[in-house]
Design an enzyme around this catalytic site. Structure first.
Site, PDB file in Angstrom:
ATOM      1  N   LYS A   6       0.828  -1.210   0.000  1.00  0.00           N
ATOM      2  CA  LYS A   6       0.000   0.000   0.000  1.00  0.00           C
ATOM      3  C   LYS A   6       0.868   1.267   0.000  1.00  0.00           C
ATOM      4  O   LYS A   6       0.520   2.260  -0.640  1.00  0.00           O
ATOM      5  CB  LYS A   6      -0.929   0.031   1.215  1.00  0.00           C
ATOM      6  CG  LYS A   6      -2.091  -0.959   1.125  1.00  0.00           C
ATOM      7  CD  LYS A   6      -3.067  -0.744   2.269  1.00  0.00           C
ATOM      8  CE  LYS A   6      -4.220  -1.725   2.233  1.00  0.00           C
ATOM      9  NZ  LYS A   6      -5.055  -1.661   3.448  1.00  0.00           N
ATOM     10  N   LYS A  53      -4.991 -10.481  -6.979  1.00  0.00           N
ATOM     11  CA  LYS A  53      -6.074 -10.730  -6.024  1.00  0.00           C
ATOM     12  C   LYS A  53      -7.249  -9.798  -6.323  1.00  0.00           C
ATOM     13  O   LYS A  53      -7.037  -8.630  -6.654  1.00  0.00           O
ATOM     14  CB  LYS A  53      -5.516 -10.435  -4.620  1.00  0.00           C
ATOM     15  CG  LYS A  53      -6.395 -10.855  -3.483  1.00  0.00           C
ATOM     16  CD  LYS A  53      -5.802 -10.394  -2.159  1.00  0.00           C
ATOM     17  CE  LYS A  53      -5.899  -8.874  -2.025  1.00  0.00           C
ATOM     18  NZ  LYS A  53      -5.667  -8.360  -0.669  1.00  0.00           N
ATOM     19  N   LYS A  67     -10.948  -4.527  -3.357  1.00  0.00           N
ATOM     20  CA  LYS A  67     -11.997  -3.511  -3.244  1.00  0.00           C
ATOM     21  C   LYS A  67     -11.622  -2.220  -3.943  1.00  0.00           C
ATOM     22  O   LYS A  67     -12.478  -1.439  -4.318  1.00  0.00           O
ATOM     23  CB  LYS A  67     -12.210  -3.170  -1.761  1.00  0.00           C
ATOM     24  CG  LYS A  67     -13.285  -3.977  -1.083  1.00  0.00           C
ATOM     25  CD  LYS A  67     -13.498  -3.393   0.307  1.00  0.00           C
ATOM     26  CE  LYS A  67     -14.338  -4.301   1.175  1.00  0.00           C
ATOM     27  NZ  LYS A  67     -14.045  -4.108   2.604  1.00  0.00           N
TER      28      LYS A  67
HETATM   29  P1  AMP Z   1     -11.050  -6.145   3.653  1.00  0.00           P
HETATM   30  O1  AMP Z   1     -11.951  -5.862   2.510  1.00  0.00           O
HETATM   31  O2  AMP Z   1      -9.618  -5.841   3.338  1.00  0.00           O
HETATM   32  O3  AMP Z   1     -11.524  -5.550   4.929  1.00  0.00           O
HETATM   33  O4  AMP Z   1     -11.085  -7.728   3.857  1.00  0.00           O
HETATM   34  C1  AMP Z   1     -12.107  -8.411   4.553  1.00  0.00           C
HETATM   35  C2  AMP Z   1     -11.862  -9.897   4.522  1.00  0.00           C
HETATM   36  O5  AMP Z   1     -11.944 -10.390   3.182  1.00  0.00           O
HETATM   37  C3  AMP Z   1     -10.481 -10.321   5.039  1.00  0.00           C
HETATM   38  O6  AMP Z   1     -10.611 -11.499   5.820  1.00  0.00           O
HETATM   39  C4  AMP Z   1      -9.696 -10.585   3.781  1.00  0.00           C
HETATM   40  O7  AMP Z   1      -8.668 -11.518   3.991  1.00  0.00           O
HETATM   41  C5  AMP Z   1     -10.771 -11.154   2.881  1.00  0.00           C
HETATM   42  N1  AMP Z   1     -10.458 -10.951   1.454  1.00  0.00           N
HETATM   43  C6  AMP Z   1     -10.236  -9.765   0.826  1.00  0.00           C
HETATM   44  N2  AMP Z   1      -9.984  -9.958  -0.487  1.00  0.00           N
HETATM   45  C7  AMP Z   1     -10.047 -11.301  -0.699  1.00  0.00           C
HETATM   46  C8  AMP Z   1      -9.889 -12.142  -1.852  1.00  0.00           C
HETATM   47  N3  AMP Z   1      -9.613 -11.631  -3.052  1.00  0.00           N
HETATM   48  N4  AMP Z   1     -10.024 -13.477  -1.687  1.00  0.00           N
HETATM   49  C9  AMP Z   1     -10.310 -14.009  -0.472  1.00  0.00           C
HETATM   50  N5  AMP Z   1     -10.473 -13.273   0.650  1.00  0.00           N
HETATM   51  C10 AMP Z   1     -10.347 -11.936   0.554  1.00  0.00           C
END
Ligand code: AMP
Ligand code: TRP
Length: 335
Positions: A115, A196, A199
């Site tokens: 980041k 990956k 968001k």
């Molecule tokens: P965040 O959106 O960063 O708050 O992530 C929320 C949850 O989603 C966390 O447990 C991440 O590890 C999981 N996560 C985010 N992106 C992915 C992805 N592409 N594949 C699987 N898990 C994900």
């Protein structure tokens, strides 16, 4: 002797619409784990502001995320669902843990490096992000932390910080285990199976958001990058990452075994695979989207649910922060 039920904690940032990577990697596991364990799910707004956020958007997305989590099956009767900033102990715990965490441990975090690379000026909060995450987890004596694979390093750091606090001040924290699924741990971008799903990438075709329309889902899946081969089988071969990603998505939305899925697609082409994946995603998301549309019309009810969650969370986190302060040597304020 009765065994103490396991404590489960996880968090998610209100920094944009949930995509199917978040859903399959994290949220679906949280829903399936409800019932037998004591669950805490935290909407981590303090974490979200480690990257610039537009205040009105952050405000709206916090309730939207609460509605989506409930729509996806998080049951506020079985899970303590709350907003991080409603429980002051998280910020306080972060400070206490900051003061025993060597800077070097934070500078080597891959998420931070990734980041920070993309920013002209790196905010202090971004570097400190994993310490706040450690406070989240440790305040609840969490045994298990179900997350996607990208969070593994942060949970390992949490264990290191807990171990250091325990050795400096005496046994205080449980060392948590990351719980990472085999399928779904890392859902890849549909337009690039080597990146990956994220968001923060708004390119059309990159992700499927949980409230995308059926037509949008068909559009995105139809254009998903595959490979020049023909086999429709699960595979760890990087050259076949696109097909493997589509198969994992199909597996998690249909709940079928890998053998049944491979038999179903035997002799079929990528066109058929994409049609079936799109329909499985549409059917899997349909009830979530419908419940979401209903829940989002009643912000007062969402706020009420979050207020109950915050009260339940404080009941656990406040005694723990007092225990931490006492161990460090602070004179505790009288209650
Ligand atoms: P965040 O959106 O960063 O708050 O992530 C929320 C949850 O989603 C966390 O447990 C991440 O590890 C999981 N996560 C985010 N992106 C992915 C992805 N592409 N594949 C699987 N898990 C994900
Ligand atoms: N860092 C996590 C993510 O981006 C979110 C998070 C914050 C979290 N606190 C947590 C996850 C505690 C698990 C436990 O995905």
């Amino acid at each position: 002797m009765t065994l103490k039920p396991k404590r489960v904690f996880s968090g998610i940032q209100p920094s944009g619409m949930l995509h199917i990577g978040n859903y399959l990697g994290a949220v679906q596991q949280w829903v399936q784990g409800q019932g037998t364990k004591v669950n805490f799910i935290c909407i981590v707004d303090l974490h979200a502001i480690t990257m610039p956020q537009e205040p009105a958007a952050l405000h709206r997305q916090t309730r939207e995320l609460a509605a989506l989590l409930i729509a996806a099956g998080i049951d506020p009767q079985q899970t303590t669902l709350f907003v991080q900033s409603h429980v002051r102990a998280h910020a306080e715990g972060c400070w206490l843990l900051n003061c025993i965490t060597p800077l070097g441990w934070l500078e080597r975090m891959t998420q931070y490096k990734h980041k920070a690379q993309r920013q002209e000026s790196v905010l202090t909060g971004l570097l400190d992000y994993p310490v706040l995450q450690a406070a989240d987890i440790l305040l609840y004596d969490s045994d298990e932390v179900p997350v996607g694979e990208d969070q593994k390093q942060h949970i390992e750091l949490t264990r290191d910080i807990a171990g250091r606090f325990n050795s400096l001040y005496g046994e205080t924290f449980v060392l948590p285990q990351p719980i990472i699924r085999e399928s779904g741990a890392r859902i890849m971008a549909l337009n690039d199976p080597h990146a990956k799903m994220s968001k923060s990438d708004f390119t059309r075709g990159h992700a499927i958001r949980v409230n995308d329309s059926p037509d949008e889902i068909r559009w995105v899946v139809k254009r998903a990058v595959t490979d020049p081969g023909r086999d429709i089988t699960f595979s760890a071969d990087p050259a076949r990452a696109g097909v493997n990603n589509l198969l994992q998505i199909y597996e998690l939305f249909t709940g079928q075994s890998r053998a049944a899925i491979e038999a179903h697609f035997a002799g079929k082409g990528y066109g058929a695979l994409k049609t079936d994946v799109a329909e499985a995603v549409i059917e899997g998301l349909r009830p979530i989207r419908e419940r979401y549309e209903h829940l989002i019309t009643d912000p007062a009810e969402l706020d009420r649910i979050l207020a109950v969650g915050a009260t339940q969370a404080r009941a656990v986190a406040e005694p723990k922060i007092r225990e931490m302060m006492a161990k460090v040597g602070f004179v505790l304020p009288t209650l």
